[in-house]
Design an enzyme around this catalytic site. Structure first.
Site, short mmCIF file in Angstrom:
data_model
loop_
_atom_site.label_atom_id
_atom_site.label_comp_id
_atom_site.label_asym_id
_atom_site.label_seq_id
_atom_site.Cartn_x
_atom_site.Cartn_y
_atom_site.Cartn_z
N ASP A 56 0.81 -1.22 0.00
CA ASP A 56 0.00 0.00 0.00
C ASP A 56 0.84 1.27 0.00
O ASP A 56 2.07 1.21 0.16
CB ASP A 56 -0.98 -0.02 1.19
CG ASP A 56 -0.29 -0.37 2.51
OD1 ASP A 56 0.96 -0.35 2.58
OD2 ASP A 56 -1.01 -0.67 3.48
N HIS A 65 -7.21 -4.49 10.14
CA HIS A 65 -6.93 -4.27 8.71
C HIS A 65 -5.69 -5.03 8.27
O HIS A 65 -4.79 -5.31 9.05
CB HIS A 65 -6.87 -2.77 8.37
CG HIS A 65 -5.65 -2.04 8.81
ND1 HIS A 65 -5.62 -0.69 9.01
CD2 HIS A 65 -4.38 -2.46 9.08
CE1 HIS A 65 -4.41 -0.31 9.38
NE2 HIS A 65 -3.65 -1.36 9.43
P1 PGA Z 1 2.43 -1.55 12.55
O1 PGA Z 1 1.23 -1.48 11.53
O2 PGA Z 1 3.37 -2.57 12.02
O3 PGA Z 1 3.05 -0.16 12.54
O4 PGA Z 1 1.85 -1.92 13.87
C1 PGA Z 1 0.66 -2.67 11.08
C2 PGA Z 1 -0.55 -2.35 10.26
O5 PGA Z 1 -1.21 -1.33 10.52
O6 PGA Z 1 -0.87 -3.12 9.35
#
Ligand code: PGA
Length: 241
Positions: free
Chosen positions: A63, A134
């Site tokens: 993304d 998500h």
């Molecule tokens: P993070 O984010 O690795 O910064 O916890 C994971 C995500 O939001 O998919």
């Protein structure tokens, strides 16, 4: 799902690095799906330290924010260069990060899907999970049938990510993300989860219903998922208590 319980973030990163190295060694032209955020940083650090060769590797990131220039330190393109690509022998024409500054975003989504197909699908997709479940930027309510698309970010996601920005107002409201069905097309998935903030999400992932209100739940339908999860993140799972 193959669940690997580890002690902490360091052990999760070690496991993920060995896992990925092993897969890369056994593929002539590995196609990797990569993620950003805090979770995979330790993995990338170890791959650099071990001088793993990326010479034949093709990558697709999950993304990117809409509206941030690639030179912006908060863009995921910048992150990937900074945390991995600048330090390994990857050929930059084999790197794919969705272009959130494209003038025609619909075309960008379409072309991204096409590029993955042309590469022969993703061999291993590295994933993190959001506190709201998500995967990529597929927020709760996203159709399981979704392909690469433009999303409105959840307030909880913008809040979680605001730690990287000077203020909440600066966090983009939109992103481009591989869809849930695009992620499910990966031959194999490596889901990394660490820390107390993810404990509720892990309990729901392992013990909740499979539905679009909790995007990561779809992974229970995938044939080849390995979850590497640390003790803090496992702390709300009932059978673990
Ligand atoms: P993070 O984010 O690795 O910064 O916890 C994971 C995500 O939001 O998919």
């Amino acid at each position: 799902m193959n669940i690997i319980k580890v002690m902490d973030y360091a052990e999760m990163s070690d496991y993920a690095c060995d896992f990925l190295m092993n897969k890369m060694e056994n593929l002539q032209k590995p196609v990797l799906g990569l993620a950003t955020g805090s979770t995979p940083e330790g993995l990338y650090h170890r791959l650099i330290e071990k001088k793993v060769s990326f010479r034949n590797v093709v990558t697709f990131n999950l993304d990117e924010y809409v509206g941030l220039d690639r030179k912006n330190p908060n863009s995921y393109y910048y992150y990937m260069n900074d945390k991995l690509f600048n330090h390994v022998d990857i050929e930059m024409d084999k790197v794919h990060v969705p272009n959130g500054s494209a003038t025609n975003l619909e075309k960008e989504c379409h072309d991204y899907e096409e590029a993955i197909r042309e590469a022969g699908q993703i061999d291993v997709q590295v994933l993190g999970i959001g506190v709201n479940g998500h995967i990529g930027f597929n927020e709760p309510g996203t159709a399981f049938t979704s392909r690469t698309h433009i999303v409105e970010l959840d307030v909880s996601t913008r809040q979680a990510n605001s730690r990287f920005f000077d203020s909440m107002e600066e966090v983009p409201t939109k992103a481009i993300t591989m869809g849930i069905d695009s992620i499910m097309d990966s031959k194999e998935i490596l889901l990394l989860i660490s820390g107390h903030s993810k404990a509720h999400a892990v309990a729901r992932l392992l013990e909740g219903e499979i539905n679009e209100d909790f995007p990561a739940s779809v992974l229970r339908r995938h044939k080849n998922v390995t979850i590497v999860v640390d003790e803090a993140a496992m702390s709300e799972v009932k059978e673990n208590k």
